[in-house]
Every structure is written in C-alpha cells, then in structure tokens.
Design a protein around this motif. Structure first.
Motif, PDB file in Angstrom:
ATOM      1  N   LEU A  17      11.550  12.048   9.799  1.00 50.97           N
ATOM      2  CA  LEU A  17      10.275  11.345   9.920  1.00 50.97           C
ATOM      3  C   LEU A  17       9.988  10.518   8.665  1.00 50.97           C
ATOM      4  O   LEU A  17       9.419   9.422   8.759  1.00 50.97           O
ATOM      5  CB  LEU A  17       9.135  12.330  10.194  1.00 50.97           C
ATOM      6  CG  LEU A  17       9.130  12.939  11.589  1.00 50.97           C
ATOM      7  CD1 LEU A  17       8.079  14.050  11.676  1.00 50.97           C
ATOM      8  CD2 LEU A  17       8.879  11.889  12.652  1.00 50.97           C
ATOM      9  N   ASP A  18      10.377  11.019   7.503  1.00 49.08           N
ATOM     10  CA  ASP A  18      10.226  10.243   6.274  1.00 49.08           C
ATOM     11  C   ASP A  18      10.986   8.921   6.380  1.00 49.08           C
ATOM     12  O   ASP A  18      10.489   7.874   5.954  1.00 49.08           O
ATOM     13  CB  ASP A  18      10.737  11.022   5.063  1.00 49.08           C
ATOM     14  CG  ASP A  18       9.833  12.180   4.677  1.00 49.08           C
ATOM     15  OD1 ASP A  18       8.636  12.163   5.035  1.00 49.08           O
ATOM     16  OD2 ASP A  18      10.337  13.099   4.002  1.00 49.08           O
ATOM     17  N   GLY A  19      12.169   8.984   6.960  1.00 46.63           N
ATOM     18  CA  GLY A  19      12.958   7.765   7.150  1.00 46.63           C
ATOM     19  C   GLY A  19      12.276   6.786   8.090  1.00 46.63           C
ATOM     20  O   GLY A  19      12.257   5.577   7.849  1.00 46.63           O
ATOM     21  N   VAL A  20      11.687   7.309   9.154  1.00 49.06           N
ATOM     22  CA  VAL A  20      10.951   6.461  10.103  1.00 49.06           C
ATOM     23  C   VAL A  20       9.753   5.828   9.402  1.00 49.06           C
ATOM     24  O   VAL A  20       9.478   4.640   9.579  1.00 49.06           O
ATOM     25  CB  VAL A  20      10.517   7.274  11.345  1.00 49.06           C
ATOM     26  CG1 VAL A  20       9.557   6.479  12.207  1.00 49.06           C
ATOM     27  CG2 VAL A  20      11.734   7.700  12.151  1.00 49.06           C
ATOM     28  N   ALA A  21       9.059   6.603   8.591  1.00 51.33           N
ATOM     29  CA  ALA A  21       7.902   6.079   7.860  1.00 51.33           C
ATOM     30  C   ALA A  21       8.318   4.941   6.934  1.00 51.33           C
ATOM     31  O   ALA A  21       7.618   3.930   6.818  1.00 51.33           O
ATOM     32  CB  ALA A  21       7.214   7.191   7.072  1.00 51.33           C
ATOM     33  N   GLU A  22       9.471   5.079   6.279  1.00 49.41           N
ATOM     34  CA  GLU A  22       9.977   4.018   5.408  1.00 49.41           C
ATOM     35  C   GLU A  22      10.296   2.760   6.205  1.00 49.41           C
ATOM     36  O   GLU A  22       9.988   1.646   5.768  1.00 49.41           O
ATOM     37  CB  GLU A  22      11.220   4.492   4.652  1.00 49.41           C
ATOM     38  CG  GLU A  22      10.913   5.477   3.552  1.00 49.41           C
ATOM     39  CD  GLU A  22      12.172   5.929   2.820  1.00 49.41           C
ATOM     40  OE1 GLU A  22      13.127   5.128   2.708  1.00 49.41           O
ATOM     41  OE2 GLU A  22      12.192   7.077   2.361  1.00 49.41           O
ATOM     42  N   GLU A  23      10.902   2.928   7.371  1.00 46.60           N
ATOM     43  CA  GLU A  23      11.203   1.779   8.221  1.00 46.60           C
ATOM     44  C   GLU A  23       9.929   1.072   8.654  1.00 46.60           C
ATOM     45  O   GLU A  23       9.870  -0.172   8.667  1.00 46.60           O
ATOM     46  CB  GLU A  23      11.987   2.210   9.457  1.00 46.60           C
ATOM     47  CG  GLU A  23      13.433   2.572   9.185  1.00 46.60           C
ATOM     48  CD  GLU A  23      14.160   2.917  10.463  1.00 46.60           C
ATOM     49  OE1 GLU A  23      14.211   2.052  11.368  1.00 46.60           O
ATOM     50  OE2 GLU A  23      14.665   4.046  10.555  1.00 46.60           O
ATOM     51  N   LEU A  24       8.911   1.849   9.020  1.00 45.03           N
ATOM     52  CA  LEU A  24       7.634   1.263   9.418  1.00 45.03           C
ATOM     53  C   LEU A  24       6.997   0.509   8.253  1.00 45.03           C
ATOM     54  O   LEU A  24       6.417  -0.573   8.440  1.00 45.03           O
ATOM     55  CB  LEU A  24       6.691   2.344   9.940  1.00 45.03           C
ATOM     56  CG  LEU A  24       7.063   2.941  11.299  1.00 45.03           C
ATOM     57  CD1 LEU A  24       6.277   4.219  11.551  1.00 45.03           C
ATOM     58  CD2 LEU A  24       6.826   1.928  12.408  1.00 45.03           C
TER      59      LEU A  24
END
Length: 65
Positions: free
Chosen positions: A13-20
């Motif tokens: 989820l941290d990775g998804v947050a960075e992408e967003l």
C-alpha cells in the motif's frame, strides 16, 4: 492472518500511495504548464485516494503490534 502478511500488505500500500503522489504531481505540473488558475480536480481525487491508502496502511500496521 499473520503479522508478517499484514506488514507486507502495508508495504504494498505504501508503494501505491507513492504512485498516487507521483500522478498527483504530474497533474499539477500539467495544470501549471497549461496555465490553469485552479488546482485540477484530478489532483484533488488523487490526493484523496493517496490519503485513504496511507490510512489503510497505518491501520494494518497498528493491528500488527
């Protein structure tokens, strides 16, 4: 569910947050380049989604204690 699996999911989820966040910055750059006077709606939605994902990751981590 094991603490390890929750921690792995939180990291994803941290990775998804960075992408967003990256997409939000791209939307802001495009708006600036286009001379927009207001913050773009797409960036607002991306920021809201990023915050929700960050909250989800934090919730998973708090349950892993």
């Amino acid at each position: 569910m094991s603490d390890e699996r929750l921690a792995e999911l939180a990291a994803r989820l941290d990775g998804v947050a960075e992408e967003l966040a990256d997409l939000g910055m791209d939307a802001l750059r495009e708006a600036i380049d286009a001379g927009a006077a207001k913050r773009p709606e797409a960036e607002r939605r991306l920021t809201q989604a990023r915050r929700a994902v960050e909250k989800a990751a934090a919730l998973l981590r708090s349950g892993a204690s």
